[in-house]
Design a protein around this motif. Sequence first.
Motif, PDB file in Angstrom:
ATOM      1  N   ALA A 102     -11.572   0.518  -3.021  1.00  0.00           N
ATOM      2  CA  ALA A 102     -12.657   0.049  -3.882  1.00  0.00           C
ATOM      3  C   ALA A 102     -13.290  -1.203  -3.292  1.00  0.00           C
ATOM      4  CB  ALA A 102     -12.131  -0.231  -5.292  1.00  0.00           C
ATOM      5  N   PHE A 103     -12.467  -2.112  -2.774  1.00  0.00           N
ATOM      6  CA  PHE A 103     -13.016  -3.330  -2.176  1.00  0.00           C
ATOM      7  C   PHE A 103     -13.767  -3.036  -0.872  1.00  0.00           C
ATOM      8  CE2 PHE A 103      -9.908  -5.970  -4.709  1.00  0.00           C
ATOM      9  CZ  PHE A 103     -10.878  -6.682  -5.394  1.00  0.00           C
ATOM     10  N   VAL A 104     -13.233  -2.169  -0.032  1.00  0.00           N
ATOM     11  CA  VAL A 104     -13.905  -1.850   1.233  1.00  0.00           C
ATOM     12  C   VAL A 104     -15.244  -1.164   0.965  1.00  0.00           C
ATOM     13  CG1 VAL A 104     -13.803  -0.435   3.326  1.00  0.00           C
ATOM     14  CG2 VAL A 104     -11.801  -1.748   2.628  1.00  0.00           C
ATOM     15  N   LEU A 105     -15.218  -0.103   0.187  1.00  0.00           N
ATOM     16  CA  LEU A 105     -16.451   0.643  -0.072  1.00  0.00           C
ATOM     17  C   LEU A 105     -17.439  -0.183  -0.896  1.00  0.00           C
ATOM     18  CD1 LEU A 105     -17.913   3.286   0.430  1.00  0.00           C
ATOM     19  CD2 LEU A 105     -16.796   4.215  -1.616  1.00  0.00           C
ATOM     20  N   GLY A 106     -16.930  -0.904  -1.880  1.00  0.00           N
ATOM     21  CA  GLY A 106     -17.793  -1.739  -2.704  1.00  0.00           C
ATOM     22  C   GLY A 106     -18.495  -2.825  -1.899  1.00  0.00           C
ATOM     23  N   THR A 107     -17.764  -3.478  -1.007  1.00  0.00           N
ATOM     24  CA  THR A 107     -18.354  -4.516  -0.163  1.00  0.00           C
ATOM     25  C   THR A 107     -19.417  -3.918   0.737  1.00  0.00           C
ATOM     26  OG1 THR A 107     -16.291  -5.777  -0.188  1.00  0.00           O
ATOM     27  CG2 THR A 107     -17.855  -6.291   1.571  1.00  0.00           C
ATOM     28  N   PHE A 108     -19.096  -2.787   1.351  1.00  0.00           N
ATOM     29  CA  PHE A 108     -20.063  -2.143   2.244  1.00  0.00           C
ATOM     30  C   PHE A 108     -21.337  -1.764   1.488  1.00  0.00           C
ATOM     31  CE2 PHE A 108     -21.942   1.622   4.182  1.00  0.00           C
ATOM     32  CZ  PHE A 108     -22.221   1.126   5.447  1.00  0.00           C
ATOM     33  N   LEU A 109     -21.186  -1.065   0.375  1.00  0.00           N
ATOM     34  CA  LEU A 109     -22.356  -0.608  -0.365  1.00  0.00           C
ATOM     35  C   LEU A 109     -23.163  -1.770  -0.926  1.00  0.00           C
ATOM     36  CD1 LEU A 109     -20.931   2.482  -2.298  1.00  0.00           C
ATOM     37  CD2 LEU A 109     -22.389   2.474  -0.249  1.00  0.00           C
ATOM     38  N   GLY A 116      -6.107  -6.689 -11.140  1.00  0.00           N
ATOM     39  CA  GLY A 116      -5.586  -7.343 -12.344  1.00  0.00           C
ATOM     40  C   GLY A 116      -4.598  -6.463 -13.080  1.00  0.00           C
ATOM     41  N   TYR A 117      -4.923  -5.173 -13.191  1.00  0.00           N
ATOM     42  CA  TYR A 117      -4.006  -4.240 -13.839  1.00  0.00           C
ATOM     43  C   TYR A 117      -2.668  -4.177 -13.100  1.00  0.00           C
ATOM     44  CZ  TYR A 117      -1.865   0.099 -15.329  1.00  0.00           C
ATOM     45  OH  TYR A 117      -0.974   1.035 -15.768  1.00  0.00           O
ATOM     46  N   SER A 118      -2.713  -4.200 -11.773  1.00  0.00           N
ATOM     47  CA  SER A 118      -1.462  -4.124 -11.005  1.00  0.00           C
ATOM     48  C   SER A 118      -0.562  -5.328 -11.287  1.00  0.00           C
ATOM     49  CB  SER A 118      -1.748  -4.002  -9.503  1.00  0.00           C
ATOM     50  OG  SER A 118      -2.186  -5.226  -8.962  1.00  0.00           O
ATOM     51  N   PHE A 119      -1.159  -6.471 -11.567  1.00  0.00           N
ATOM     52  CA  PHE A 119      -0.361  -7.660 -11.906  1.00  0.00           C
ATOM     53  C   PHE A 119       0.195  -7.546 -13.321  1.00  0.00           C
ATOM     54  CE2 PHE A 119      -3.426 -10.108  -8.952  1.00  0.00           C
ATOM     55  CZ  PHE A 119      -2.681  -9.760  -7.846  1.00  0.00           C
ATOM     56  N   VAL A 120      -0.659  -7.153 -14.258  1.00  0.00           N
ATOM     57  CA  VAL A 120      -0.246  -7.070 -15.655  1.00  0.00           C
ATOM     58  C   VAL A 120       0.772  -5.954 -15.856  1.00  0.00           C
ATOM     59  CG1 VAL A 120      -1.087  -6.587 -18.003  1.00  0.00           C
ATOM     60  CG2 VAL A 120      -2.401  -8.071 -16.489  1.00  0.00           C
ATOM     61  N   ALA A 121       0.625  -4.874 -15.132  1.00  0.00           N
ATOM     62  CA  ALA A 121       1.548  -3.733 -15.279  1.00  0.00           C
ATOM     63  C   ALA A 121       2.989  -4.131 -14.938  1.00  0.00           C
ATOM     64  CB  ALA A 121       1.100  -2.574 -14.391  1.00  0.00           C
ATOM     65  N   HIS A 122       3.149  -5.113 -14.063  1.00  0.00           N
ATOM     66  CA  HIS A 122       4.489  -5.541 -13.684  1.00  0.00           C
ATOM     67  C   HIS A 122       5.126  -6.464 -14.749  1.00  0.00           C
ATOM     68  CE1 HIS A 122       3.147  -4.091  -9.740  1.00  0.00           C
ATOM     69  NE2 HIS A 122       4.437  -3.877  -9.538  1.00  0.00           N
ATOM     70  N   LEU A 123       4.337  -6.929 -15.692  1.00  0.00           N
ATOM     71  CA  LEU A 123       4.877  -7.791 -16.745  1.00  0.00           C
ATOM     72  C   LEU A 123       5.622  -7.007 -17.801  1.00  0.00           C
ATOM     73  CD1 LEU A 123       1.824 -10.178 -17.330  1.00  0.00           C
ATOM     74  CD2 LEU A 123       3.950 -10.685 -16.107  1.00  0.00           C
ATOM     75  N   PHE A 157       0.823  -1.212   0.000  1.00  0.00           N
ATOM     76  CA  PHE A 157       0.000   0.000   0.000  1.00  0.00           C
ATOM     77  C   PHE A 157       0.859   1.265   0.000  1.00  0.00           C
ATOM     78  CE2 PHE A 157      -2.971  -3.184   1.580  1.00  0.00           C
ATOM     79  CZ  PHE A 157      -4.052  -2.952   0.751  1.00  0.00           C
ATOM     80  N   THR A 158       1.991   1.182  -0.696  1.00  0.00           N
ATOM     81  CA  THR A 158       2.851   2.354  -0.826  1.00  0.00           C
ATOM     82  C   THR A 158       2.559   3.132  -2.108  1.00  0.00           C
ATOM     83  OG1 THR A 158       4.565   0.969  -1.808  1.00  0.00           O
ATOM     84  CG2 THR A 158       4.722   1.403   0.569  1.00  0.00           C
ATOM     85  N   SER A 159       1.834   2.510  -3.031  1.00  0.00           N
ATOM     86  CA  SER A 159       1.487   3.205  -4.276  1.00  0.00           C
ATOM     87  C   SER A 159       0.014   3.617  -4.232  1.00  0.00           C
ATOM     88  CB  SER A 159       1.731   2.292  -5.483  1.00  0.00           C
ATOM     89  OG  SER A 159       0.735   1.292  -5.546  1.00  0.00           O
ATOM     90  N   PRO A 160      -0.314   4.681  -4.938  1.00  0.00           N
ATOM     91  CA  PRO A 160      -1.728   5.087  -4.990  1.00  0.00           C
ATOM     92  C   PRO A 160      -2.628   3.977  -5.543  1.00  0.00           C
ATOM     93  CG  PRO A 160      -0.342   6.847  -5.829  1.00  0.00           C
ATOM     94  CD  PRO A 160       0.550   5.655  -5.621  1.00  0.00           C
ATOM     95  N   LEU A 161      -2.140   3.224  -6.523  1.00  0.00           N
ATOM     96  CA  LEU A 161      -2.932   2.154  -7.115  1.00  0.00           C
ATOM     97  C   LEU A 161      -3.362   1.135  -6.060  1.00  0.00           C
ATOM     98  CD1 LEU A 161      -4.170   0.728  -9.557  1.00  0.00           C
ATOM     99  CD2 LEU A 161      -1.931  -0.363  -9.939  1.00  0.00           C
ATOM    100  N   GLU A 162      -2.442   0.734  -5.217  1.00  0.00           N
ATOM    101  CA  GLU A 162      -2.779  -0.241  -4.166  1.00  0.00           C
ATOM    102  C   GLU A 162      -3.795   0.339  -3.186  1.00  0.00           C
ATOM    103  OE1 GLU A 162       1.042  -1.392  -2.604  1.00  0.00           O
ATOM    104  OE2 GLU A 162       1.323  -2.902  -4.182  1.00  0.00           O
ATOM    105  N   LEU A 207     -16.104  -4.447  -8.972  1.00  0.00           N
ATOM    106  CA  LEU A 207     -15.504  -4.689 -10.284  1.00  0.00           C
ATOM    107  C   LEU A 207     -14.266  -3.819 -10.504  1.00  0.00           C
ATOM    108  CD1 LEU A 207     -18.707  -4.950 -12.503  1.00  0.00           C
ATOM    109  CD2 LEU A 207     -17.094  -6.792 -11.969  1.00  0.00           C
ATOM    110  N   VAL A 208     -14.353  -2.560 -10.077  1.00  0.00           N
ATOM    111  CA  VAL A 208     -13.199  -1.659 -10.193  1.00  0.00           C
ATOM    112  C   VAL A 208     -12.029  -2.213  -9.378  1.00  0.00           C
ATOM    113  CG1 VAL A 208     -12.331   0.634  -9.539  1.00  0.00           C
ATOM    114  CG2 VAL A 208     -14.514   0.418 -10.748  1.00  0.00           C
ATOM    115  N   GLY A 209     -12.311  -2.679  -8.166  1.00  0.00           N
ATOM    116  CA  GLY A 209     -11.259  -3.261  -7.336  1.00  0.00           C
ATOM    117  C   GLY A 209     -10.587  -4.446  -8.015  1.00  0.00           C
ATOM    118  N   TRP A 210     -11.401  -5.329  -8.578  1.00  0.00           N
ATOM    119  CA  TRP A 210     -10.843  -6.494  -9.270  1.00  0.00           C
ATOM    120  C   TRP A 210     -10.058  -6.071 -10.511  1.00  0.00           C
ATOM    121  CZ3 TRP A 210     -10.063 -10.918  -7.102  1.00  0.00           C
ATOM    122  CH2 TRP A 210     -10.909 -11.367  -6.091  1.00  0.00           C
ATOM    123  N   ALA A 211     -10.593  -5.120 -11.264  1.00  0.00           N
ATOM    124  CA  ALA A 211      -9.899  -4.658 -12.474  1.00  0.00           C
ATOM    125  C   ALA A 211      -8.566  -3.997 -12.129  1.00  0.00           C
ATOM    126  CB  ALA A 211     -10.793  -3.691 -13.252  1.00  0.00           C
TER     127      ALA A 211
END
Length: 130
Positions: free
Chosen positions: A75-82, A122-129, A64-69, A115-119
């Motif tokens: 997104a997961f916290v707020l999405g789950t709550f809502l 996924g982007y964070s994994f692909v970006a490292h490739l 959680f040192t990058s804004p993306l993380e 969905l945004v959280g999952w996307a």
Amino acid sequence: MEQILLTQSAGALFGFLGVLLGAFGAHALKDKFTGDQARAFETGVRYQLLHAVVLLVLSFNLSFTSPLEGYIGKAFVLGTFLFSFSIYGLVFSELRGRKWRFLGPVTPLGGLLLLVGWALLGYSFVAHLF
């Protein structure tokens, strides 16, 4: 550090409440729910518990040192709550005879945030490739 603690706390709280609400729905309320209400309530509990585990896994694997993380966690916290808690509100208010219709649009908004959280994850994994 704050984001890790938020993610861990939310994961633990969502897990605790998911088990509590799931048991409450399965035992104390099973005779009060219609079939549709029971399915909706179970969906809320299932998504809540699944994303509680996701939050805990993320909290132990991301720095959680990058804004993306940070966006992923939020997104997961707020999405789950809502998502889950709007379903609970709809079901419980309907049981009391006054369905809170204003919560209807909140559920898909929560789903969109999930969905945004999952996307983003996924982007964070692909970006490292690359």
